[in-house]
Design an enzyme around this catalytic site. Structure first.
Site, mmCIF file in Angstrom:
data_model
loop_
_atom_site.group_PDB
_atom_site.id
_atom_site.type_symbol
_atom_site.label_atom_id
_atom_site.label_comp_id
_atom_site.label_asym_id
_atom_site.label_seq_id
_atom_site.Cartn_x
_atom_site.Cartn_y
_atom_site.Cartn_z
ATOM 1 N N GLU A 1 52.193 -14.515 3.234
ATOM 2 C CA GLU A 1 51.700 -14.640 1.850
ATOM 3 C C GLU A 1 50.186 -14.820 1.800
ATOM 4 O O GLU A 1 49.680 -15.677 1.081
ATOM 5 C CB GLU A 1 52.398 -15.799 1.136
ATOM 6 C CG GLU A 1 53.882 -15.572 0.950
ATOM 7 C CD GLU A 1 54.509 -16.563 -0.024
ATOM 8 O OE1 GLU A 1 53.939 -17.638 -0.245
ATOM 9 O OE2 GLU A 1 55.583 -16.242 -0.560
ATOM 10 N N GLU B 1 61.871 -12.933 1.154
ATOM 11 C CA GLU B 1 62.335 -14.286 0.807
ATOM 12 C C GLU B 1 62.999 -14.263 -0.563
ATOM 13 O O GLU B 1 62.323 -14.243 -1.587
ATOM 14 C CB GLU B 1 61.159 -15.289 0.780
ATOM 15 C CG GLU B 1 60.611 -15.630 2.139
ATOM 16 C CD GLU B 1 59.475 -16.658 2.073
ATOM 17 O OE1 GLU B 1 59.442 -17.480 1.132
ATOM 18 O OE2 GLU B 1 58.613 -16.622 2.974
HETATM 19 C C1 GAL Z 1 57.045 -19.262 0.295
HETATM 20 C C2 GAL Z 1 56.625 -19.335 1.747
HETATM 21 C C3 GAL Z 1 57.702 -20.011 2.574
HETATM 22 C C4 GAL Z 1 58.129 -21.291 1.916
HETATM 23 C C5 GAL Z 1 58.550 -21.023 0.493
HETATM 24 C C6 GAL Z 1 58.961 -22.263 -0.258
HETATM 25 O O1 GAL Z 1 55.997 -18.953 -0.524
HETATM 26 O O2 GAL Z 1 56.380 -18.054 2.248
HETATM 27 O O3 GAL Z 1 57.235 -20.233 3.863
HETATM 28 O O4 GAL Z 1 57.060 -22.174 1.932
HETATM 29 O O5 GAL Z 1 57.495 -20.471 -0.218
HETATM 30 O O6 GAL Z 1 60.055 -22.838 0.332
#
Ligand code: GAL
Length: 725
Positions: A186, A255
């Protein structure tokens, strides 16, 4: 590198052709095209799930991976945790919970692929975002920007991991399970705030990664300008709005948030499975071909691995497999059914792009056609948040509940609807089985040991501790002259400003309480009247860190500890600023340096009777393991704040920190975002139960050691097993 991004048909086409040739080159077992990853010549719809290896134990891994497979997953995704692997510069650790090779091989044995997110910045609510703390003290370093020392260290670690995976033959073309890798995490959103070094750094990171020749595609998540051949991917609660930055890159969701993390002092987030399934179906129907559940098993931030500050020890995440490794039902089962429905249509889905038909104001059909143009699979969707509808499609009627999608793998039969949950609900419960007989040992809060050192003025905490301990003692003296104390008996007022995260104040050995910050603002102030006498008075402040930041622009520069000012007022001579005088420091507690948490170390002091409620007290108890194989947890809800160990294994930090009483609401599943009221534990402890892995226990003679900072009620501490009956 491929040619830069340009508008204009001719160049784009040339770039596209050049890329296609490269991607489909002879020995590339994994390549990609516009539609999906291509594994050994086959396009695939891949369902993936995050399981972070150090958040469970090697003994748990085979079971977790099997449950992922049974849940219809094709891929396990994990970050690589640099600070776990190189805790001291040049000294590597790849054993026990950090046995990355073993974890990847177990995925392979189960017939699953692996998506390896090497980072090495990982965010992940992990201490310091995965960076080792020593990295901060490399001369001239600046993190995640176009900085020579940083890039050199990052490259060294990335290359180390890649060559380790290669020599273990773990990439797909070598017969291994790794089909994809990730560099950075990110970084895109950082480019607008990161100054002139940001973009060159992102380009460098991509180029450096590709040059390691993993033979599998690299991704950069949330990186709109990811240079070719790196694929930019989406992270979020929904990703159906997302398209990659080039026509020849597949649409991937790295994600898909199944819930959210818990912080100490925060409510516990949830995401209903209806909404999760709806989001995934929405993504697939629009042409998405890779979905990774973040998290599929969240697990536990054991020891001091939690990031933050204030990230809780539990990283349950409301994931399909709960913190303890038990299926969360109906979440796990409903998603398994979703995956089955998607897989029934897989060959049709990957053979082309969908066409869209409107079926009403809120209703649509996404149709995947066979070569002869006939409908081969369809997704029927109702985007209305509250109203169920009946739609007509291809001459048939279909009922669509509100906010739902039905999947028709043959264009006729609705085999699955995202809002129609068939899997029964199962609610695991804690069954108390063990109470403890305690012995206690209190730290002397008025004397330091031989490791103490003196400096002029206040110092930043991390620069002294290097995070070897949560704790740093700050002590100094105030000399009060004959006529300085107020005649009316009012004690002097002590004011202490700290950058975070929690602090306890002692004057002449007496405790004057504790103060702490919170997830949204780690800063804190102590302000109180303290008893002082004529002559020398000793002020002792115990500052404690509760996880280092893992997120935000240059989070490595955020301060911890008592930075001042520290003042005493209410004296006849006026206000005194103590900030610049001599302070004596000690890293860590005496009990830590004696190793009181270990079997051998615990015999180095005289333990007294139980029930000591003084601050900074160590407690120990021997216990017999609960019978059976159900997961085990400690109930720490009656205690204050501290850490605990079982047989020398560091379970983690505990903190009976309550969530605000407002903000929890009815968990409606439509349009769930993290701001939604879909939370529990309002007005209650953010975390009461702490997972103790079974493999850390032996049948009898187990040693539990608790370090309590504030003072709590030992009578409430108990061990429980967790099961659904
Ligand atoms: C995302 C990040 C993850 C984790 C998630 C929140 O933005 O890439 O590593 O931090 O948020 O759980």
């Amino acid at each position: 590198m491929a040619p830069p991004l340009v508008a204009g048909g001719g160049l784009l086409l040339a770039a596209f052709l050049a890329f296609s040739l490269a991607a489909s080159s002879a020995n590339a077992a994994v390549s990609y095209d516009h539609r999906s990853l291509v594994i050994n010549g086959r396009r695939r719809i891949l369902i993936s799930g995050s399981i972070h290896y150090p958040r469970s134990t090697p003994e748990m891994w085979p079971g977790l991976i099997q449950k992922a497979k049974d849940g219809g997953l094709d891929v396990i995704q994990t970050y690589v945790f640099w600070n776990g692997h190189e805790p001291v510069k040049g000294q590597y650790y790849f054993s026990d919970r950090y046995d990355l090779v073993r974890f990847v091989k177990l995925a392979k044995q189960a017939g699953l692929y692996v998506h390896l997110r090497i980072g090495p910045y990982v965010c992940a609510e992990w201490n310091f975002g995965g960076f080792p703390v020593w990295l901060k003290y490399v001369p001239g370093i600046s993190f995640r920007t176009d900085n020579g020392p940083f890039k050199a260290e990052m490259q060294r670690f990335v290359e180390k991991i890649v060559s380790m995976m290669k020599s273990e033959r773990l990439f797909e073309w070598q017969g291994g399970p790794i089909i994809m890798t990730q560099v950075e995490n990110e970084f895109g959103p950082m480019e607008s705030v990161g100054g002139s070094g940001a973009k060159p750094y992102a380009n460098w990171a991509a180029k450096m990664a590709v040059a390691t020749n993993t033979g599998v595609p690299w991704v950069m998540c949330k990186q709109e300008d990811a240079p070719d051949t790196v694929i930019n991917t989406c992270n979020g609660f929904y990703c159906d709005y997302f398209t990659p930055n080039k026509k020849n890159k597949p649409t991937m969701w790295t994600e898909a948030w199944t819930g959210w993390f818990t912080s100490f002092g925060g409510a516990v987030p949830h995401r209903p499975v209806e909404d999760m399934a709806f989001a995934v179906a929405r993504f697939i129907q629009k042409g998405g071909s890779f979905v990774n559940y973040y998290m599929y098993h969240g697990g536990t931030n054991f020891g001091r691995t939690a990031g933050g500050p204030f990230i809780a020890t539990s990283y349950d995440y409301d994931a399909p497999i709960d913190e303890y490794g038990l299926l969360r039902q109906p979440k796990w089962g409903h998603l398994r059914d979703l995956h089955k429905a998607i897989k029934q249509a897989e060959p049709v889905l990957v053979s082309g792009d969908p066409t869209v038909q409107s079926l009403g104001n809120y209703e649509k059909a996404y149709v995947f056609k066979s070569k002869n143009g006939a409908c081969a699979a369809a997704f029927l969707s109702n985007y209305h948040m509250n109203a169920a509808v009946k739609v007509r499609f291809n001459g048939r009627h279909y009922d669509l509940p509100a906010w739902s999608i039905s999947i028709l793998p043959d264009c006729k039969t609705a085999v699955f609807n995202t809002a129609t949950v068939k899997e029964p609900t199962l609610l695991p419960k804690m069954h108390l089985v063990v109470r403890f007989a305690w012995q206690s040992y209190s730290e002397d809060t008025n004397s330091l040991d031989g490791s103490a050192f003196t400096k002029n003025g206040l110092v930043e905490q991390l620069s002294m501790t290097w995070d070897k301990s949560d704790y740093l003692w700050y002590t100094t003296y105030v000399n009060i002259g004959a006529n300085e104390l107020s005649k009316n008996g009012q004690w002097p007022q002590l004011t202490i400003y700290s950058a975070g995260h929690s602090m306890q104040v002692f004057v002449n050995g007496k405790s004057y309480g504790s103060v702490y910050g919170g997830y949204n603002n780690p800063k804190l102030t102590y302000d109180g009247h303290v008893k002082m006498w004529q002559g020398s008075n000793k002020i002792s402040i115990l500052s404690s860190a509760v996880g280092l930041p893992n997120d935000g622009n240059h989070f490595e520069r955020w301060n911890v500890g008592v930075l001042g000012p520290v003042t005493v007022s209410g004296l006849n001579s006026g206000k005194r600023d103590l900030s610049h005088q001599k302070w004596t420091y000690q890293v860590g507690l005496k009990g830590e340096s004696l190793g009181l948490h270990t079997v051998t170390g615990s015999s180095s002091v005289e333990w007294g009777g139980p029930g000591n409620r003084q601050p900074l007290t160590w407690h120990k108890a021997l216990f017999t393991a609960p019978a059976g194989s159900d997961p085990v947890a400690l109930d720490m809800g009656s205690m204050g704040k501290g850490q605990m160990w079982v047989n020398g294994h560091h379970v983690g930090r505990y903190w009976s920190y309550k969530a605000p009483s407002g903000g929890c609401g009815r968990c409606s599943y439509a349009g769930t975002y993290r701001q939604d009221k879909c939370r529990s534990n309002c007005g209650q402890l953010s975390q009461r139960w702490y997972h103790v892995p079974r493999s850390w226990l032996k049948p009898g003679g187990n040693l539990l050691v608790v370090l309590e900072e504030y003072g709590g009620d030992l009578a409430g501490v108990a061990m429980a097993t967790r099961r659904t009956t």
